[in-house]
Design a protein around this motif. Structure first.
Motif, PDB file in Angstrom:
ATOM      1  N   UNK A   1       0.804  -1.236   0.178  1.00 36.11           N
ATOM      2  CA  UNK A   1       0.012   0.037   0.073  1.00 36.11           C
ATOM      3  C   UNK A   1       0.696   1.230   0.022  1.00 36.11           C
ATOM      4  N   UNK A   2       0.752   2.081  -0.896  1.00 40.77           N
ATOM      5  CA  UNK A   2       1.481   3.363  -0.990  1.00 40.77           C
ATOM      6  C   UNK A   2       1.039   4.271   0.106  1.00 40.77           C
ATOM      7  N   UNK A   3       1.852   4.998   0.637  1.00 37.17           N
ATOM      8  CA  UNK A   3       1.548   6.184   1.704  1.00 37.17           C
ATOM      9  C   UNK A   3       1.895   7.337   1.491  1.00 37.17           C
ATOM     10  N   UNK A   4       1.453   8.472   1.936  1.00 34.82           N
ATOM     11  CA  UNK A   4       1.835   9.832   1.715  1.00 34.82           C
ATOM     12  C   UNK A   4       1.673  10.522   2.854  1.00 34.82           C
ATOM     13  N   UNK A   5       2.351  11.601   3.182  1.00 34.41           N
ATOM     14  CA  UNK A   5       2.318  12.291   4.260  1.00 34.41           C
ATOM     15  C   UNK A   5       1.550  13.730   3.847  1.00 34.41           C
ATOM     16  N   UNK A   6       0.598  14.031   4.728  1.00 34.65           N
ATOM     17  CA  UNK A   6      -0.391  15.072   4.743  1.00 34.65           C
ATOM     18  C   UNK A   6      -0.036  16.003   5.776  1.00 34.65           C
ATOM     19  N   UNK A   7       0.067  17.415   5.548  1.00 36.61           N
ATOM     20  CA  UNK A   7       0.319  18.372   6.521  1.00 36.61           C
ATOM     21  C   UNK A   7      -0.964  19.206   6.559  1.00 36.61           C
ATOM     22  N   UNK A   8      -1.486  19.485   7.760  1.00 37.77           N
ATOM     23  CA  UNK A   8      -2.735  20.791   7.883  1.00 37.77           C
ATOM     24  C   UNK A   8      -2.727  21.194   9.229  1.00 37.77           C
ATOM     25  N   UNK A   9      -3.422  22.394   9.123  1.00 38.09           N
ATOM     26  CA  UNK A   9      -3.308  23.007  10.430  1.00 38.09           C
ATOM     27  C   UNK A   9      -4.672  22.736  11.138  1.00 38.09           C
ATOM     28  N   UNK A  10      -4.487  22.654  12.595  1.00 39.62           N
ATOM     29  CA  UNK A  10      -5.801  22.686  13.237  1.00 39.62           C
ATOM     30  C   UNK A  10      -5.643  23.646  14.397  1.00 39.62           C
ATOM     31  N   UNK A  11      -6.719  23.940  15.050  1.00 38.90           N
ATOM     32  CA  UNK A  11      -6.850  24.639  16.301  1.00 38.90           C
ATOM     33  C   UNK A  11      -6.018  23.942  17.342  1.00 38.90           C
ATOM     34  N   UNK A  12      -5.198  24.870  18.293  1.00 36.56           N
ATOM     35  CA  UNK A  12      -4.562  24.140  19.495  1.00 36.56           C
ATOM     36  C   UNK A  12      -5.310  23.501  20.187  1.00 36.56           C
ATOM     37  N   UNK A  13      -6.546  23.897  20.774  1.00 34.10           N
ATOM     38  CA  UNK A  13      -7.602  23.107  21.643  1.00 34.10           C
ATOM     39  C   UNK A  13      -7.986  21.886  20.919  1.00 34.10           C
ATOM     40  N   UNK A  14      -8.386  21.773  19.668  1.00 37.13           N
ATOM     41  CA  UNK A  14      -8.727  20.645  18.966  1.00 37.13           C
ATOM     42  C   UNK A  14      -7.396  19.526  19.037  1.00 37.13           C
ATOM     43  N   UNK A  15      -6.266  19.862  18.913  1.00 30.17           N
ATOM     44  CA  UNK A  15      -5.101  19.196  18.853  1.00 30.17           C
ATOM     45  C   UNK A  15      -5.020  18.396  20.116  1.00 30.17           C
ATOM     46  N   UNK A  16      -5.012  19.090  21.226  1.00 29.39           N
ATOM     47  CA  UNK A  16      -4.687  18.921  22.583  1.00 29.39           C
ATOM     48  C   UNK A  16      -5.914  17.915  23.126  1.00 29.39           C
ATOM     49  N   UNK A  17      -6.956  18.122  22.344  1.00 22.36           N
ATOM     50  CA  UNK A  17      -8.369  17.296  22.869  1.00 22.36           C
ATOM     51  C   UNK A  17      -7.935  15.893  21.857  1.00 22.36           C
ATOM     52  N   UNK A  18      -7.405  15.996  20.874  1.00 19.81           N
ATOM     53  CA  UNK A  18      -7.261  14.632  20.036  1.00 19.81           C
ATOM     54  C   UNK A  18      -6.290  14.134  20.850  1.00 19.81           C
ATOM     55  N   UNK A  19      -5.231  14.574  21.427  1.00 20.18           N
ATOM     56  CA  UNK A  19      -4.011  13.983  21.885  1.00 20.18           C
ATOM     57  C   UNK A  19      -4.292  13.248  23.108  1.00 20.18           C
ATOM     58  N   UNK A  20      -5.232  13.787  23.882  1.00 19.73           N
ATOM     59  CA  UNK A  20      -5.873  13.127  25.389  1.00 19.73           C
ATOM     60  C   UNK A  20      -7.091  12.246  24.949  1.00 19.73           C
ATOM     61  N   UNK A  21      -7.554  12.018  23.774  1.00 18.88           N
ATOM     62  CA  UNK A  21      -8.654  11.232  23.372  1.00 18.88           C
ATOM     63  C   UNK A  21      -7.968   9.833  23.608  1.00 18.88           C
TER      64      UNK A  21
END
Length: 54
Positions: free
Chosen positions: A1-21
């Motif tokens: 399976x081919x893979x690729x890297x994707x970069x995107x910007x998200x709100x700091x609060x959203x990122x923090x919530x995702x990391x603690x999910x």
């Protein structure tokens, strides 16, 4: 399976919530990887279930 890297910007609060999910915890990721490996190797067989409508 081919893979690729994707970069995107998200709100700091959203990122923090995702990391603690707990879904994204290292232990849960290990369990999911182990289950996927079991399915791929034939050790586990996925079963179909009826959907529950709410």
């Amino acid at each position: 399976m081919a893979q690729t890297m994707v970069n995107f910007r998200i709100d700091e609060d959203v990122k923090r919530k995702m990391e603690t999910d707990s879904f994204y915890s290292e232990s849960n990721i290990r369990v999911l990887e182990e289950r996927a490996a079991n399915i791929e190797s034939g050790k586990s067989i996925p079963k179909e279930h009826e959907l529950i409508e709410v």
